[in-house]
Scaffold this motif. Structure first.
Motif, mmCIF file in Angstrom:
data_model
loop_
_atom_site.group_PDB
_atom_site.id
_atom_site.type_symbol
_atom_site.label_atom_id
_atom_site.label_comp_id
_atom_site.label_asym_id
_atom_site.label_seq_id
_atom_site.Cartn_x
_atom_site.Cartn_y
_atom_site.Cartn_z
ATOM 1 N N ALA A 125 0.836 -1.211 0.000
ATOM 2 C CA ALA A 125 0.000 0.000 0.000
ATOM 3 C C ALA A 125 0.866 1.254 0.000
ATOM 4 N N VAL A 126 1.939 1.253 0.776
ATOM 5 C CA VAL A 126 2.843 2.409 0.810
ATOM 6 C C VAL A 126 3.458 2.632 -0.566
ATOM 7 N N LEU A 127 3.969 1.582 -1.168
ATOM 8 C CA LEU A 127 4.614 1.718 -2.475
ATOM 9 C C LEU A 127 3.642 2.239 -3.532
ATOM 10 N N THR A 128 2.462 1.684 -3.582
ATOM 11 C CA THR A 128 1.502 2.138 -4.599
ATOM 12 C C THR A 128 1.021 3.559 -4.312
ATOM 13 N N ARG A 129 0.905 3.900 -3.049
ATOM 14 C CA ARG A 129 0.467 5.252 -2.670
ATOM 15 C C ARG A 129 1.429 6.325 -3.193
ATOM 16 N N VAL A 130 2.718 6.008 -3.246
ATOM 17 C CA VAL A 130 3.696 7.005 -3.692
ATOM 18 C C VAL A 130 4.071 6.859 -5.162
ATOM 19 N N GLY A 131 3.390 5.964 -5.890
ATOM 20 C CA GLY A 131 3.561 5.916 -7.332
ATOM 21 C C GLY A 131 4.276 4.716 -7.914
ATOM 22 N N PHE A 132 4.669 3.757 -7.093
ATOM 23 C CA PHE A 132 5.302 2.546 -7.609
ATOM 24 C C PHE A 132 4.238 1.627 -8.213
ATOM 25 N N THR A 133 4.629 0.859 -9.224
ATOM 26 C CA THR A 133 3.735 -0.124 -9.830
ATOM 27 C C THR A 133 4.430 -1.483 -9.860
ATOM 28 N N GLU A 134 3.641 -2.522 -9.748
ATOM 29 C CA GLU A 134 4.181 -3.879 -9.776
ATOM 30 C C GLU A 134 4.706 -4.198 -11.175
ATOM 31 N N VAL A 135 5.924 -4.762 -11.220
ATOM 32 C CA VAL A 135 6.497 -5.143 -12.511
ATOM 33 C C VAL A 135 6.781 -6.636 -12.622
ATOM 34 N N SER A 136 6.896 -7.334 -11.497
ATOM 35 C CA SER A 136 7.083 -8.783 -11.553
ATOM 36 C C SER A 136 6.789 -9.405 -10.196
ATOM 37 N N ARG A 137 6.631 -10.718 -10.236
ATOM 38 C CA ARG A 137 6.330 -11.485 -9.024
ATOM 39 C C ARG A 137 6.880 -12.888 -9.234
ATOM 40 N N ASP A 138 7.764 -13.316 -8.332
ATOM 41 C CA ASP A 138 8.375 -14.637 -8.441
ATOM 42 C C ASP A 138 8.614 -15.199 -7.051
ATOM 43 N N PRO A 139 8.599 -16.525 -6.920
ATOM 44 C CA PRO A 139 8.935 -17.120 -5.623
ATOM 45 C C PRO A 139 10.418 -16.923 -5.312
ATOM 46 N N ALA A 140 10.692 -16.682 -4.041
ATOM 47 C CA ALA A 140 12.076 -16.523 -3.574
ATOM 48 C C ALA A 140 12.140 -16.995 -2.123
ATOM 49 N N TYR A 141 13.314 -17.474 -1.719
ATOM 50 C CA TYR A 141 13.485 -17.938 -0.341
ATOM 51 C C TYR A 141 13.514 -16.741 0.606
ATOM 52 N N ALA A 142 12.709 -16.818 1.660
ATOM 53 C CA ALA A 142 12.607 -15.752 2.662
ATOM 54 C C ALA A 142 13.156 -16.255 3.990
ATOM 55 N N PRO A 143 14.379 -15.848 4.363
ATOM 56 C CA PRO A 143 14.971 -16.333 5.617
ATOM 57 C C PRO A 143 14.116 -16.043 6.853
ATOM 58 N N GLY A 144 13.408 -14.911 6.857
ATOM 59 C CA GLY A 144 12.579 -14.562 8.009
ATOM 60 C C GLY A 144 11.441 -15.535 8.254
ATOM 61 N N GLY A 146 11.714 -18.835 6.643
ATOM 62 C CA GLY A 146 12.268 -20.160 6.447
ATOM 63 C C GLY A 146 11.630 -20.934 5.307
ATOM 64 N N ARG A 147 11.069 -20.224 4.341
ATOM 65 C CA ARG A 147 10.418 -20.879 3.201
ATOM 66 C C ARG A 147 10.328 -19.906 2.035
ATOM 67 N N ASP A 148 9.937 -20.423 0.881
ATOM 68 C CA ASP A 148 9.714 -19.569 -0.281
ATOM 69 C C ASP A 148 8.403 -18.793 -0.124
ATOM 70 N N VAL A 149 8.423 -17.548 -0.584
ATOM 71 C CA VAL A 149 7.217 -16.718 -0.685
ATOM 72 C C VAL A 149 7.300 -15.975 -2.008
ATOM 73 N N ASP A 150 6.178 -15.436 -2.447
ATOM 74 C CA ASP A 150 6.210 -14.602 -3.641
ATOM 75 C C ASP A 150 6.829 -13.260 -3.299
ATOM 76 N N GLU A 151 7.885 -12.907 -4.047
ATOM 77 C CA GLU A 151 8.515 -11.595 -3.917
ATOM 78 C C GLU A 151 7.999 -10.725 -5.066
ATOM 79 N N VAL A 152 7.469 -9.568 -4.710
ATOM 80 C CA VAL A 152 6.919 -8.655 -5.695
ATOM 81 C C VAL A 152 7.910 -7.516 -5.910
#
Length: 163
Positions: A125-144, A146-152
């Motif tokens: 919400a913060v990113l879109t509020r200031v003008g950012f737009t989504e350009v890609s989404r892929d699974p990536a390992y998230a150490p926090g 301990g598993r893969d999540v979609d990284e946008v």
């Protein structure tokens, strides 16, 4: 929300930043964190490497003069990226949006990129509020987590003349 500013990060901020970045709820939301957020030696080494890198701009976010988080800009693989981490006591009041606006005003390069886990609705919400737009989404390992999540990946694109 109080008055929001960015100032340079110095060694006096290290303890507050470390404590903020090991908050379990924040780690779960951020997901792409240190392998062990409680490892102070690893944190100190990571922060020292960021301070030594010429392409990294580290800032403390202040609200009415008090510590409210961090914001940074850095270059990865030729792309200029931004990030922000807001302390729990400043969540939900517009501090992140105000801090990000200040940060992108200091960063003339476009496009600017930002990466967040898909489950972090507040950061999206913060990113879109200031003008950012989504350009890609892929699974990536998230150490926090301990598993893969979609990284946008979001981008703040150059302004179009005449728009």
């Amino acid at each position: 929300m109080g008055h929001i500013e960015l100032r340079g990060m110095d060694e006096d901020d290290d303890d507050a930043v470390f404590e903020m970045m090991r908050d379990p709820d924040a780690v779960a939301m951020t997901a792409f964190t240190a392998d062990d957020p409680d490892d102070r030696d690893a944190f100190d080494a990571w922060l020292a490497s960021k301070r030594a890198a010429p392409s990294v701009a580290l800032h403390v976010v202040t609200e009415s003069g008090g510590f409210a988080g961090t914001a940074a800009a850095f270059t990865t693989d030729g792309d200029r990226e931004v990030s922000f981490w807001i302390a729990r006591h400043a969540w939900g009041r517009g501090v992140a949006s105000a801090a990000l606006r200040l940060l992108i005003a200091r960063e003339p390069e476009r496009p600017l990129f930002a990466r967040v886990p898909a489950h972090n609705a507040a950061a999206i919400a913060v990113l879109t509020r200031v003008g950012f737009t989504e350009v890609s989404r892929d699974p990536a390992y998230a150490p926090g987590l301990g598993r893969d999540v979609d990284e946008v990946v979001f981008a703040l694109l150059p302004a179009v003349d005449g728009a």
